[in-house]
Enzyme design. Structure first.
Site, PDB file in Angstrom:
ATOM      1  N   SER A   1      11.495  -3.730  -0.527  1.00 29.60           N
ATOM      2  CA  SER A   1      12.836  -3.944  -0.284  1.00 29.60           C
ATOM      3  C   SER A   1      13.805  -2.862  -0.083  1.00 29.60           C
ATOM      4  CB  SER A   1      13.521  -4.803  -1.338  1.00 29.60           C
ATOM      5  OG  SER A   1      13.368  -4.404  -2.577  1.00 29.60           O
TER       6      SER A   1
ATOM      7  N   SER B   1       5.872  -3.754  -4.661  1.00 34.70           N
ATOM      8  CA  SER B   1       7.219  -3.720  -5.464  1.00 34.70           C
ATOM      9  C   SER B   1       7.910  -5.374  -5.100  1.00 34.70           C
ATOM     10  CB  SER B   1       8.221  -2.856  -4.584  1.00 34.70           C
ATOM     11  OG  SER B   1       9.639  -2.692  -5.539  1.00 34.70           O
ATOM     12  N   PHE B   2       8.899  -5.600  -4.363  1.00 34.81           N
ATOM     13  CA  PHE B   2       9.495  -6.771  -3.902  1.00 34.81           C
ATOM     14  C   PHE B   2       8.414  -7.828  -3.458  1.00 34.81           C
ATOM     15  CE2 PHE B   2      10.829  -8.853   0.023  1.00 34.81           C
ATOM     16  CZ  PHE B   2      11.586  -9.966  -0.418  1.00 34.81           C
TER      17      PHE B   2
ATOM     18  N   ASP C   1       7.377   6.026 -11.941  1.00 32.93           N
ATOM     19  CA  ASP C   1       8.041   5.329 -11.007  1.00 32.93           C
ATOM     20  C   ASP C   1       9.359   4.949 -11.773  1.00 32.93           C
ATOM     21  OD1 ASP C   1       9.190   3.247  -9.672  1.00 32.93           O
ATOM     22  OD2 ASP C   1       7.183   2.038  -9.426  1.00 32.93           O
TER      23      ASP C   1
ATOM     24  N   HIS D   1       7.442   5.549  -7.073  1.00 33.09           N
ATOM     25  CA  HIS D   1       7.256   4.328  -6.768  1.00 33.09           C
ATOM     26  C   HIS D   1       6.433   4.108  -5.234  1.00 33.09           C
ATOM     27  CE1 HIS D   1       8.413   0.114  -6.706  1.00 33.09           C
ATOM     28  NE2 HIS D   1       9.016   0.109  -5.428  1.00 33.09           N
TER      29      HIS D   1
END
Length: 279
Positions: free
Chosen positions: A36, A105-106, A226, A254
């Site tokens: 995101s 992630s998202f 991260d 990340h």
């Protein structure tokens, strides 16, 4: 839209979303779900994976509503339920009953949503730096979701994503800044994650019992360094998902799929090709 833009792929109608997506390679279908970050698209997130693994598998990378080049109505309400409906509609439109799902992630929270809500559609699960369990909002994630467009702001943001600061080139900063300032992009982004932002971490988290109910073989991948999504989220998922394994990359932020591209692709290929009893 310029047809020579690599971020623009094919289009398909999924409910009230015109989904922009990439469909590369042949073989077992793998659904790639992006993160995101501001100005992100499926292609920006997964380009190296698509280019590296298309010879071995069919890679499907859609832009989720509000991101990239997918188009939504002006009054579209962004929510986990809405994104899940888009993804299920996407698979239906392509005639795909069952896929491997890789979430970043998202996108990891959305991969979990698919495995929990539509387990028959998910064969194996890969979660990279994943959202989807409770955690305290990090300063890094707050900066990502609170981004206000500027070249310097984008430079700082990429510095949060990457462990290797030599990756922060003027060209990359300019490209990501331009992507984040396309007409309508920042408006959608502001509507998705307004402050206070802990509530959006909570909204993307799944119930512990539901996560513990996941039966698909699951590969967890995380960068030790991260600064956006803490390693503890993957450790939680490792405890909660019965058939799970975790690979942690040191000297990695990340951007595991970028900073350790070759190793990430090997992990993905070996896991998805492994001979599990679920076939």
């Amino acid at each position: 839209m310029a047809t020579d833009n690599p971020e623009i792929g094919q289009r398909i109608t999924t409910g009230n979303v015109e989904t922009n997506f990439h469909d590369r390679g042949t073989g077992r279908p793998v659904l790639l779900l992006h993160g995101s970050g501001p100005g992100v698209s499926a292609w920006a997130n997964w380009r190296l994976v698509i280019e590296g693994l298309a010879p071995q598998m069919r890679l499907l990378a859609p832009d989720l509503a509000g991101f990239g080049y997918s188009a939504v109505p002006a009054d579209y309400r962004f929510s986990r339920e809405g994104w899940l409906a888009q993804l299920v509609g996407f698979l239906d439109a392509l005639g795909l009953d069952r896929v491997d799902v890789v979430g970043n992630s998202f996108g990891g929270s959305m991969a979990l949503a698919m495995a929990i809500g539509h387990p028959e559609r998910v064969r194996r699960l890969v979660l990279m730096g994943s959202v989807g369990v409770p955690f305290e909002l990090t300063p890094g994630l707050d900066a990502v979701w609170g981004y206000t467009p500027s070249l310097e702001g984008m430079r700082e943001l990429i510095g949060i994503f990457a462990f290797d600061q030599s990756r922060i080139t003027d060209e990359l900063v300019a490209l990501r800044h331009a992507a984040s300032t396309r007409p309508g992009v920042q408006d959608a982004y502001r509507r998705m994650f307004p402050a206070p932002r802990q509530r959006w971490v909570d909204a993307m988290a799944h119930d512990e019992a539901a996560v513990r109910g996941i039966r698909q073989p699951t590969l967890l991948i995380h960068g030790r360094d991260d600064r956006v999504i803490p390693l503890e989220t993957s450790l939680t998922l490792l405890r909660w998902i019965d058939d799970a394994q975790l690979h942690v990359f040191g000297r990695c932020g990340h951007w595991t799929q970028i900073e350790h591209a070759a190793a990430f692709q090997r992990l993905l290929r070996d896991f998805l090709d492994a001979d599990h009893a679920d076939g």
